[in-house]
Scaffold this active site. Structure first.
Site, short mmCIF file in Angstrom:
data_model
loop_
_atom_site.label_atom_id
_atom_site.label_comp_id
_atom_site.label_asym_id
_atom_site.label_seq_id
_atom_site.Cartn_x
_atom_site.Cartn_y
_atom_site.Cartn_z
N GLU A 1 0.86 -1.18 0.00
CA GLU A 1 0.00 0.00 0.00
C GLU A 1 0.90 1.23 0.00
O GLU A 1 1.79 1.34 0.85
CB GLU A 1 -0.91 0.02 1.23
CG GLU A 1 -1.89 1.18 1.21
CD GLU A 1 -2.84 1.18 2.40
OE1 GLU A 1 -3.67 2.11 2.47
OE2 GLU A 1 -2.75 0.27 3.24
N ARG B 1 5.58 -13.08 9.56
CA ARG B 1 6.24 -11.80 9.27
C ARG B 1 7.65 -11.80 9.85
O ARG B 1 7.98 -12.57 10.74
CB ARG B 1 5.44 -10.65 9.88
CG ARG B 1 4.07 -10.47 9.29
CD ARG B 1 3.29 -9.39 10.01
NE ARG B 1 3.91 -8.07 9.85
CZ ARG B 1 3.41 -6.95 10.37
NH1 ARG B 1 2.32 -7.00 11.09
NH2 ARG B 1 4.01 -5.81 10.17
N LYS C 1 3.88 1.15 10.11
CA LYS C 1 3.99 2.38 9.32
C LYS C 1 3.47 3.58 10.10
O LYS C 1 3.96 4.70 9.93
CB LYS C 1 3.22 2.23 8.00
CG LYS C 1 3.94 1.37 6.97
CD LYS C 1 3.14 1.34 5.67
CE LYS C 1 3.79 0.45 4.64
NZ LYS C 1 3.00 0.37 3.39
#
Length: 555
Positions: free
Chosen positions: A31, A257, A267
């Site tokens: 994104e 992850r 983020k």
């Protein structure tokens, strides 16, 4: 790239062997609401690496279905990072927003088939109706609207007739499902926000769980590999594929992850660090962003080696940041050129050296045997030098093998010198050492009976390059930033010593033309690179001292 061996490639091998798929096609769907970080490197390494190893295709697709925080700055940075890593998207570069019209058509298809409906519940009401992990949800009062009414309302949603958040389009699945993601999830919402690519053409936007499988299918993705947080979303991914008749591929599979000690990869947190000017930008060398690591001096190969050593599994783990340091240090040991740099200088004057005389000594560029480099460079030597402040002790500790009053050391590649006099300023600080040199020992030549244990580096004062040196350390003091004490904030654990600035450093003349991206070992000091944003500044990539290799050997 050599084929990785992990549970994902086992799945792919089985699909190929059984003829379910002929060519592997993967994607990386970031994104564009921030810069990529070291965790992103794992997703890139898996998706690009697998496509590359199998001779398949790899797409970059921007997941720009949420216009609120997306920006062209992030779009450009993401592609730049991928190309820097060498992960070229040979399958193409795409934008999720380019499929908005197709997503809308598919949404209408679901409505016509009685598989989606317009719901008037507010966000808070929807949460209440959703139920809990132990209790089933309640159906929306608008769940049984007719196909005609749903089509009319959805088209009016697109036309902008309703306020933001007043209505959603929901998939009609199962309000009693044990998987809460399947309890009639919202697949479209009303949001009036300027889109970086579509402008103001849309006021309704598809949610990721609906758009993503459609995008994968349109692009011919065979294996949609994503992080473990999407595992519970996989049934919805498959529901979309099956109910829109887009299968049998793509399929979604998940991996754990990459979690790294002493850092954050949210983020939101990274953006806050930038916006509050706690760091000097997304590319601050202390940041875990790829652009920050690039500015710090890390290489694509060291980052991918780190990801490889960290492993691919479905189990949560916290990887020691020192493993990343180990990977770059191992690489630089054989590739970085050696240079002499004095970071905290004091003057050393050779009183018996002819005034005005300059010699040039041949100093090895990389004496590491593994480097297989026998080249040398000529370094200017004069009677006025700078040495490291820590290489002199007026009252030396036990086993101190550097310079001390009446003691001797060898100047690296040059003469043996003896300290005869210590000059101090009015505050009692040592400002100059006056020494004599054994002029028979130049360029490291041995003389019978003149062996000394200590060797220190130096820089000729008349030829020195002035610089600022920055010594970087971990950004956070807490090892596991994902498990903070109750009531604390991640900023409570910022390391006050994450950077130490040393002004007035003196470097050998060959570093005058050093360019960002070039790596050097400052002899006995660590590995450094010129800062890409501040001329005359060198940042430390990593220390020379390795405290991690023994940890690896024990495993």
């Amino acid at each position: 790239m050599e084929k990785p061996n992990n549970f994902l490639t086992e799945i792919i091998d089985a699909d190929l062997a059984e003829g379910r798929v002929k060519e592997i096609h993967t994607r990386f769907p970031p994104e564009p609401n921030g810069y990529l970080h070291i965790g992103s490197a794992k997703a890139i390494w898996i998706n690009w690496g697998i496509a590359n190893a199998y001779g398949g295709k790899f797409n970059l697709r921007y997941d720009d279905t949420n216009p609120v925080r997306e920006d062209d700055e992030y779009v450009k940075s993401i592609e730049e990072d991928l190309r820097w890593l060498g992960a070229v998207p040979n399958g193409g570069i795409y934008y999720g927003s380019d499929y908005f019209e197709k997503c809308y058509e598919y949404a209408e298809q679901l409505i016509k088939e009685g598989k989606a409906y317009v719901c008037d519940l507010t966000r808070e009401q929807m949460q209440e109706y959703r139920g809990t992990l132990t209790e089933p949800g309640k159906p929306s009062p608008w769940r049984d609207r007719s196909v005609e009414e749903n089509l009319d309302l959805f088209r009016r949603m697109r036309a902008g007739e309703f306020p933001d958040g007043s209505r959603t389009l929901r998939a009609k699945i199962d309000m009693a499902s044990p998987n809460m993601n399947m309890r009639d999830p919202a697949i479209y919402r009303i949001v009036r926000a300027h889109h970086h690519r579509q402008g103001d053409a849309w006021c309704i936007y598809p949610l990721y769980d609906f758009a993503h499988p459609i995008q994968d299918a349109i692009e011919g993705i065979t294996h949609s590999m994503c992080s473990l947080e999407f595992e519970n979303h996989r049934p919805l991914y498959e529901w979309v594929i099956n109910n829109l008749h887009l299968g049998p591929f793509p399929i979604q599979r998940e991996f754990a992850r990459l979690n790294v000690s002493n850092t954050v990869m949210s983020k939101r947190y990274l953006r806050e660090l930038v916006e509050k000017e706690i760091v000097d930008g997304w590319d601050d060398p202390r940041m875990p962003t790829l652009c920050g690591l690039r500015r710090r001096g890390y290489t694509p190969s060291s980052i991918f080696e780190f990801v490889k050593k960290a492993g691919v599994s479905k189990v949560y783990s916290l990887v020691d940041y020192r493993l990343l340091e180990y990977c770059i240090r191992t690489e630089l040991e054989t590739t970085a050129l050696r240079r002499m740099a004095v970071t905290e200088p004091i003057k050393l004057t050779i009183t018996n050296y002819p005034e005005g005389k300059v010699e040039y000594f041949d100093i090895p560029n990389n004496p590491n045997k593994a480097a297989n480099d026998s080249s040398t460079r000529k370094v200017a030597f004069s009677g006025s030098l700078y040495i490291e402040k820590s290489d002199f002790a007026e009252v030396p500790p036990p086993k101190f093998q550097r310079l001390k009053p009446d003691g001797e050391v060898r100047l690296m590649g040059a003469y043996i010198v003896k300290c005869n006099e210590v000059i101090k300023d009015e505050n009692g600080e040592v400002v100059e050492l006056r020494c004599t040199a054994d002029l028979e020992t130049g360029n490291g030549n041995p003389v019978d009976g003149r062996k000394v244990k200590g060797t220190i580096h130096w820089v000729s004062a008349a030829h020195a390059v002035d610089a600022e040196v920055r010594l970087y350390d971990k950004l956070f003091t807490q090892e596991n930033m994902g498990e903070l004490p109750e009531g604390s904030d991640y900023k409570d654990f910022l390391n006050p010593d994450s950077v130490k600035v040393l002004k007035g450093a003196k470097l050998e003349a060959s570093l005058a033309d050093a360019k960002p991206g070039e790596k050097f070992q400052f002899v006995r000091m660590g590995y450094f690179t010129p800062d890409s944003k501040n001329p005359g500044v060198f940042g430390r990539i990593v220390t020379l001292k390795d405290s991690f290799s023994k940890t690896l050997e024990q495993k």
